[in-house]
Design an enzyme around this catalytic site. Structure first.
Site, PDB file in Angstrom:
ATOM      1  N   ASP A  81      -2.555  -0.927 -14.087  1.00 17.25           N
ATOM      2  CA  ASP A  81      -1.223  -0.676 -13.534  1.00 17.25           C
ATOM      3  C   ASP A  81      -0.247  -0.521 -14.689  1.00 17.25           C
ATOM      4  OD1 ASP A  81      -1.971  -1.139 -10.722  1.00 17.25           O
ATOM      5  OD2 ASP A  81      -2.350  -3.169 -11.426  1.00 17.25           O
ATOM      6  N   ASP A  95      -8.819  -2.093 -12.473  1.00 19.42           N
ATOM      7  CA  ASP A  95      -7.847  -0.998 -12.436  1.00 19.42           C
ATOM      8  C   ASP A  95      -6.694  -1.296 -13.396  1.00 19.42           C
ATOM      9  OD1 ASP A  95      -6.353  -2.900 -11.152  1.00 19.42           O
ATOM     10  OD2 ASP A  95      -6.656  -2.084  -9.159  1.00 19.42           O
ATOM     11  N   ASP A 135       4.326 -11.975  -8.968  1.00 18.99           N
ATOM     12  CA  ASP A 135       3.954 -13.116  -8.126  1.00 18.99           C
ATOM     13  C   ASP A 135       3.610 -14.388  -8.907  1.00 18.99           C
ATOM     14  OD1 ASP A 135       1.628 -11.883  -9.003  1.00 18.99           O
ATOM     15  OD2 ASP A 135       0.717 -11.657  -7.024  1.00 18.99           O
TER      16      ASP A 135
END
Ligand code: ATP
Ligand code: MG
Length: 413
Positions: free
Chosen positions: A70, A68, A137
């Site tokens: 982002d 995917d 992260d």
């Protein structure tokens, strides 16, 4: 390569990012989803900054096809929403925009500030790209690619970590996992899927904070488990989650049986199917993934008295308990149970047909759906439910019917 500098407030220039030109990195626009390219162009034409960020860039650098895409932007969620007819704002605390396309969702996130502000009850203070890069992260997830000029922006020496093959936390280890325990699952997932080393201090911090995972919402855990099952490394990840004391909180019932040989065999078979599917292009279905999780653990005694429907409901009930509190859409679980029924040689013709008729034609999004099993268990007669649905309250909200929810709406990010 260029260096981006900023003024440190005392009149000195300090470097903040390395900027690699198109010739200096292997990412090209042909590897980027065309709808993501379109969305980025639209945001940039409206005067905003927009980049492909995170997992897609990580995967391309690892030589894989991204799952995917982002987008990170300087525009606020409202500004983004106004640009797109297919946009929906989601999230409670940190609001993000989902762009809906046929069979996929592209997530657009506004640059996040590195300051927390709870004055208005939210911590959705938006910031600069530089601040956003510090809130990601792990360093391998913090590269930004601008398809308009081909530049790759690296604020955290992420490319250095790719070369060293390490997973490094960008947020201090003293609070990153207590602030968001899902990051512990993500760390172990990336360790398995990249083959990179998880630094010793990260491993120690995970062991220390394992119990925090209990505070995570079921929807986020469901989403992570779904990603693990489709990763091609589910056995290794689930084994490591168990080793670090996380699995007992994520899948309490299933974790009791995680060391069985049959479980290992089912997950290894799934991982092989997922890896093979990357070559032949036919993705492994969600029901096949759930099937791998529940098939080895379902206990069923074939009695002549039980009808096919009763068998189905018994297996469905067991499956729900085994994977609780994970809550995949019921129609996916039903199909997984149907696969087990097929293994048992039991046909459930009538219900199977109706479940298939209800299943979405295209790849489903995460909006909740009713299932055959649930409709039968429902205590509200369907006519009454229809009438209830029409009744609106003063705010124009429909009473008696839950607002449509996506998994990501539950996100606290
Ligand atoms: P995958 O989908 O394989 O897990 P991904 O990196 O695309 O990979 P997403 O959940 O789609 O993961 O998140 C997109 C990006 O948002 C990440 O790459 C990371 O930069 C950031 N991100 C996601 N979750 C967190 C989190 N819990 N804390 C900080 N940053 C996060
Ligand atoms: Mg992603």
């Amino acid at each position: 390569m260029f260096i981006r500098y900023k003024n440190d407030g005392k009149g000195r220039s300090v470097p903040v990012a390395k900027i690699y030109t198109q010739k200096e990195h292997p990412i090209t626009n042909s590897q980027i989803d065309k709808d993501a390219l379109w969305a980025i162009r639209k945001i940039q034409q409206a005067g905003g900054e927009a980049y492909i960020v995170g997992g897609a860039i990580r995967d391309i650098l690892l030589g894989r096809k991204p799952k995917d895409f982002d987008i990170a932007t300087s525009l606020s969620p409202r500004q983004v929403q106004r640009l797109f007819w297919n946009a929906r704002i989601i999230g409670r605390r940190f609001r993000i925009v989902h762009l809906f396309f046929s069979g996929k969702i592209i997530e657009v996130t506004t640059f996040r500030s590195d300051e927390e502000n709870f004055e208005d009850g939210r911590n959705n203070l938006y910031g600069t790209i530089e601040q956003d890069a510090k809130r990601r992260d792990f360093s391998i997830n913090s590269l930004y690619y601008n398809p308009s000029n081909g530049q790759l922006l690296d604020f955290n020496d992420a490319l250095g970590d790719f070369r060293k093959r390490v997973i490094r936390s960008l947020i201090p280890l003293s609070y990153t996992f207590s602030e968001d325990p899902v990051r512990m699952i993500r760390a172990l997932k990336y360790q398995a899927t990249t083959g990179f080393e998880l630094k010793r201090d990260v491993r120690k911090a995970i062991k220390k904070n394992a119990a925090c995972i209990e505070t995570c919402s079921t929807s986020r855990l469901t989403e992570e488990i779904a990603k693990i099952l489709s990763s091609g490394s589910s056995y290794e990840i689930l084994t490591n989650l168990r080793k670090y004391g996380l699995l007992q909180f994520i899948l309490p019932c299933w974790s009791m049986y995680a060391s069985l040989d049959a479980v290992r065999a089912a997950l290894e078979d799934l991982d092989k199917r997922v890896r093979d599917s990357r070559n032949d292009g036919e993705p492994v279905t969600k029901e096949r993934q759930l099937y791998a999780l529940i098939k080895p653990l379902v206990v069923y005694e074939n009695t002549a008295e039980a009808s096919a429907e009763e068998v189905f409901h018994e297996i469905f009930r067991q499956a729900k308990v085994l994977i609780s509190p994970m809550t995949p859409p019921n129609y996916e679980l039903e199909k997984a149970v149907d696969m087990i029924m097929q293994d048992l040689g039991i046909r459930r013709a009538r219900i199977k047909r109706s479940a298939e008729a209800r299943a979405p034609k295209k790849k489903p999004n995460t909006l909740g759906r009713k299932s055959a099993a649930n409709e039968e268990l429902s205590v509200v007669p369907s006519k009454k439910r229809k009438r209830k649905r029409k009744k609106s309250n003063k705010n124009g909200r429909v009473e008696g019917v839950a607002e449509p929810k996506t998994l990501a709406e539950e996100h606290d990010l």
